[in-house]
Structures are given as C-alpha cells and as structure tokens.
Design a protein around this motif. Structure first.
Motif, mmCIF file in Angstrom:
data_model
loop_
_atom_site.group_PDB
_atom_site.id
_atom_site.type_symbol
_atom_site.label_atom_id
_atom_site.label_comp_id
_atom_site.label_asym_id
_atom_site.label_seq_id
_atom_site.Cartn_x
_atom_site.Cartn_y
_atom_site.Cartn_z
ATOM 1 N N ILE A 105 56.845 52.807 36.953
ATOM 2 C CA ILE A 105 56.374 51.509 37.443
ATOM 3 C C ILE A 105 56.031 51.707 38.922
ATOM 4 C CG2 ILE A 105 56.877 49.048 37.688
ATOM 5 C CD1 ILE A 105 56.893 50.052 34.774
ATOM 6 N N LYS A 106 54.807 52.196 39.148
ATOM 7 C CA LYS A 106 54.409 52.605 40.492
ATOM 8 C C LYS A 106 53.706 51.516 41.279
ATOM 9 C CE LYS A 106 49.815 54.420 40.206
ATOM 10 N NZ LYS A 106 48.996 55.429 40.784
ATOM 11 N N GLU A 107 53.309 50.434 40.602
ATOM 12 C CA GLU A 107 52.647 49.351 41.312
ATOM 13 C C GLU A 107 52.929 48.023 40.625
ATOM 14 O OE1 GLU A 107 48.369 49.369 41.215
ATOM 15 O OE2 GLU A 107 48.297 49.617 39.050
ATOM 16 N N LEU A 108 52.979 46.990 41.415
ATOM 17 C CA LEU A 108 53.045 45.612 40.931
ATOM 18 C C LEU A 108 52.114 44.793 41.809
ATOM 19 C CD1 LEU A 108 56.882 45.120 40.340
ATOM 20 C CD2 LEU A 108 55.130 45.519 38.617
ATOM 21 N N LYS A 109 51.556 43.750 41.255
ATOM 22 C CA LYS A 109 50.689 42.850 42.017
ATOM 23 C C LYS A 109 51.164 41.422 41.742
ATOM 24 C CE LYS A 109 46.877 46.046 41.450
ATOM 25 N NZ LYS A 109 45.598 46.294 40.794
ATOM 26 N N PRO A 110 52.309 41.050 42.304
ATOM 27 C CA PRO A 110 52.888 39.749 41.977
ATOM 28 C C PRO A 110 51.965 38.572 42.271
ATOM 29 C CG PRO A 110 54.420 41.042 43.302
ATOM 30 C CD PRO A 110 53.133 41.791 43.251
ATOM 31 N N ILE A 111 51.180 38.679 43.347
ATOM 32 C CA ILE A 111 50.251 37.596 43.685
ATOM 33 C C ILE A 111 48.863 38.207 43.797
ATOM 34 C CG2 ILE A 111 49.633 35.836 45.364
ATOM 35 C CD1 ILE A 111 52.617 35.725 46.122
ATOM 36 N N SER A 112 47.966 37.761 42.912
ATOM 37 C CA SER A 112 46.627 38.327 42.866
ATOM 38 C C SER A 112 45.654 37.265 42.368
ATOM 39 C CB SER A 112 46.615 39.544 41.927
ATOM 40 O OG SER A 112 45.324 40.073 41.796
ATOM 41 N N GLY A 113 44.523 37.117 43.038
ATOM 42 C CA GLY A 113 43.517 36.166 42.590
ATOM 43 C C GLY A 113 42.949 35.365 43.731
ATOM 44 N N GLY A 114 41.968 34.559 43.398
ATOM 45 C CA GLY A 114 41.315 33.710 44.380
ATOM 46 C C GLY A 114 41.504 32.248 44.029
ATOM 47 N N VAL A 115 40.929 31.394 44.830
ATOM 48 C CA VAL A 115 41.019 29.953 44.606
ATOM 49 C C VAL A 115 40.503 29.618 43.217
ATOM 50 C CG1 VAL A 115 40.151 27.695 45.352
ATOM 51 C CG2 VAL A 115 40.753 29.442 47.049
ATOM 52 N N GLY A 116 41.305 28.920 42.466
ATOM 53 C CA GLY A 116 40.909 28.493 41.126
ATOM 54 C C GLY A 116 41.148 29.509 40.034
#
Length: 136
Positions: A105-116
């Motif tokens: 488990i070498k990466e996580l992206k807990p918060i990802s994305g744009g408006v909407g």
C-alpha cells in the motif's frame, strides 16, 4: 464463448471485502523481457522471460464514516497486505477464478477531486511476491 459484464467484481485487501466501495479494479501481471540473441540466431532476436511483477489498480468511492473506507485504508499505508480479486462475488470456480497475493500500500489519495466531483480515489499498488490463480 461466454462473454460477461463486470457487475459484482470482488476485491479484498487485508482480509476486508472492499467491493462496496470499489467501482474499478485492474490486476496486471508482466514479465521482464531478456534478450538472449546470439550470432547463431540467424538475424532473429531471441527473448526469454525474466523477473515477474504485477500491480493492482483500484478506484474507490470515498467514505469517511467511522469504520468505512478511509479508516480501513489509512492504517495500511506503507505496509504489505494480502489481496484477492475475482470477476464476481460468487464462489471461486472454473468460471470465477480468484487471483491473490500481496501488495504494498504505497499510496493513498484520501482527498481527490474538483468542485462538484464525487469523492473518490484512484490508487495503484505493486504486487510483492507471487500472484496465484485458483479455481477451487
């Protein structure tokens, strides 16, 4: 020939079924190509397989609730854990093979994305050791 549509793919990390959070899973395996061409090859390149490797790419719909996706994945960051995946959530069999092994488990992206955008994360984990295929 039987065709299928993936609608109930099974994915597990560290013994936890994460299928309810996952909307895309891709397991890849490959082998290094080693050139063994000699003058005796009559002008044709000759290759053999070298080291094998793989990767597990997943796309999750994020969930920050207690005991949900974020709280399951966060403690695994930086560790090697077991994985298992198969085309459907049905029992393992010749028409529903299971692929399993270990991933880092070498990466996580807990918060990802744009408006909407929906809250999601796309991650990719390298395999560690052999990947097995089972039909029973």
């Amino acid at each position: 020939m039987a065709f299928m549509v993936l609608t109930t793919q099974f994915i597990s990390l560290n013994g936890t079924d994460l299928s309810a959070y996952c909307n895309k899973a891709e397991l890849t395996v490959e082998v290094d190509e080693k050139d063994v061409t000699t003058y005796g090859s009559a002008g044709w390149k000759q290759v053999i397989g070298g080291l094998k490797s793989g990767g597990l790419a997943l796309e999750f719909k994020q969930d920050f609730a207690a005991a949900a996706l974020d709280s399951i994945l966060w403690p695994l960051f930086g560790t090697v854990v077991a994985f298992a995946t198969r085309p459907t959530s049905a029992a393992v069999g010749t028409g529903n093979p299971s692929y399993s092994g270990n991933v880092l488990i070498k990466e996580l992206k807990p918060i990802s994305g744009g408006v909407g955008d929906e809250a999601s994360q796309s991650v990719s984990f390298p395999t560690s050791g052999a990947v097995a295929r089972a039909t029973a």
